[in-house]
Design a protein around this motif. Sequence first.
Motif, PDB file in Angstrom:
ATOM      1  N   SER A  38       5.813  -2.493 -13.245  1.00 52.24           N
ATOM      2  CA  SER A  38       6.160  -3.765 -12.620  1.00 52.24           C
ATOM      3  C   SER A  38       7.630  -4.092 -12.828  1.00 52.24           C
ATOM      4  O   SER A  38       8.287  -3.591 -13.752  1.00 52.24           O
ATOM      5  N   LEU A  39       8.138  -4.963 -11.963  1.00 59.82           N
ATOM      6  CA  LEU A  39       9.536  -5.380 -12.041  1.00 59.82           C
ATOM      7  C   LEU A  39       9.860  -5.996 -13.403  1.00 59.82           C
ATOM      8  O   LEU A  39      10.876  -5.657 -14.017  1.00 59.82           O
ATOM      9  N   ILE A  66      11.637 -13.098  -7.829  1.00 60.89           N
ATOM     10  CA  ILE A  66      10.788 -12.399  -6.859  1.00 60.89           C
ATOM     11  C   ILE A  66      10.538 -13.296  -5.659  1.00 60.89           C
ATOM     12  O   ILE A  66      10.677 -14.521  -5.729  1.00 60.89           O
ATOM     13  N   TYR A 116       2.027 -13.003  -4.959  1.00 63.14           N
ATOM     14  CA  TYR A 116       3.394 -12.592  -4.634  1.00 63.14           C
ATOM     15  C   TYR A 116       3.365 -11.345  -3.768  1.00 63.14           C
ATOM     16  O   TYR A 116       2.522 -10.453  -3.971  1.00 63.14           O
ATOM     17  N   PHE A 143       5.062  -8.645  -3.748  1.00 63.15           N
ATOM     18  CA  PHE A 143       5.155  -7.344  -4.415  1.00 63.15           C
ATOM     19  C   PHE A 143       3.801  -6.886  -4.964  1.00 63.15           C
ATOM     20  O   PHE A 143       3.588  -5.702  -5.206  1.00 63.15           O
ATOM     21  N   HIS A 173      15.284  -5.172  -8.544  1.00 61.62           N
ATOM     22  CA  HIS A 173      14.755  -6.280  -7.745  1.00 61.62           C
ATOM     23  C   HIS A 173      14.541  -5.860  -6.280  1.00 61.62           C
ATOM     24  O   HIS A 173      13.506  -6.163  -5.682  1.00 61.62           O
ATOM     25  N   LYS A 199      13.899  -3.082  -4.975  1.00 60.09           N
ATOM     26  CA  LYS A 199      12.778  -2.166  -4.760  1.00 60.09           C
ATOM     27  C   LYS A 199      11.510  -2.915  -4.383  1.00 60.09           C
ATOM     28  O   LYS A 199      10.602  -2.347  -3.773  1.00 60.09           O
ATOM     29  N   THR A 200      11.432  -4.194  -4.726  1.00 59.98           N
ATOM     30  CA  THR A 200      10.223  -4.982  -4.442  1.00 59.98           C
ATOM     31  C   THR A 200      10.305  -5.720  -3.111  1.00 59.98           C
ATOM     32  O   THR A 200       9.353  -6.396  -2.723  1.00 59.98           O
ATOM     33  N   VAL A 201      11.451  -5.596  -2.401  1.00 63.12           N
ATOM     34  CA  VAL A 201      11.687  -6.400  -1.194  1.00 63.12           C
ATOM     35  C   VAL A 201      11.861  -5.476   0.009  1.00 63.12           C
ATOM     36  O   VAL A 201      12.721  -4.588  -0.009  1.00 63.12           O
TER      37      VAL A 201
END
Length: 283
Positions: free
Chosen positions: A42-43, A104, A198, A200, A258, A260-262
């Motif tokens: 996880s982030l 996030i 969320y 992600f 960060h 990588k989750t968007v």
Amino acid sequence: MWQQVVLLSFLSFFAVAEPLDVKFQSKMSPDWLTQEPAANESLELSLMRLIFAHNSGLRPGFALVNHTKASELTRTSPNSCMASILKNPQREAEFLFSKPFSAIEGLKLYLAAESMLHQRLQTKLKQWGGKVRLRELLLTEPDFIIGLDRDRSYGSDLDLLFKENAVSRNLYFKQSGAQIAQLWPMLQQHRVSAVLEYPFMLATTDASKLEGYNVAEAESLQLAYFSCNKSETGQAIIDQLNQSIESMAGTQAYLDLHLKTVPAERQQDFLQNYNMLMLGDSD
């Protein structure tokens, strides 16, 4: 006399340099920091690895407990902290908070793709400016049940909404323990109409079976913090964490984690919000 002063200064230097022991009451196993990172880590965990790698003033330890127990231990033990905590007024009265260490994309309302509610929502969204007004939805859809995690904060506005008696019959709370993403199966089994999660977290379920909507009461970018015991020791730990966050938050490595989750199509908006909320850049 001069030699005594030198000796005292020498000893004081090493007393200050000694790392602070900190126990994170957490969702992480005691040995997670020394293990090879998982491919889908996880982030928050990836960011914490960077923070601890660039901090010599803390000696972190971890205890795997649920949020309720973590809060109790952090409230009563001077060297205890929690990670990835959302701020709200009640928590700020109980704990010390660091600078935000992660950002996030904000919560979305997820419905099963085959839900009959989608068609009605399209009409409502035109009236609501493109975002679901969750309070109105809860009050106007009597059979609409939203699944929530009892241990989580959903942000100040949503936390207040979920305490209203008028919407209580539309809420289903699940105790998550130390796990995350426990509400997806309930949605897929049609035990609830929707969940707040969320974006992600879609990686933990079959995203093709879901449809997500932006929520008016949710933050566009959700910030998470370290929180520690309200004591001199807790403040010293917070000071150390803040030094590392300040030195890392503007680096490319920190930002890349960060991003990588968007999804690519939303990264520009994310960067604008990140620069403003994490770096204090209002330009």
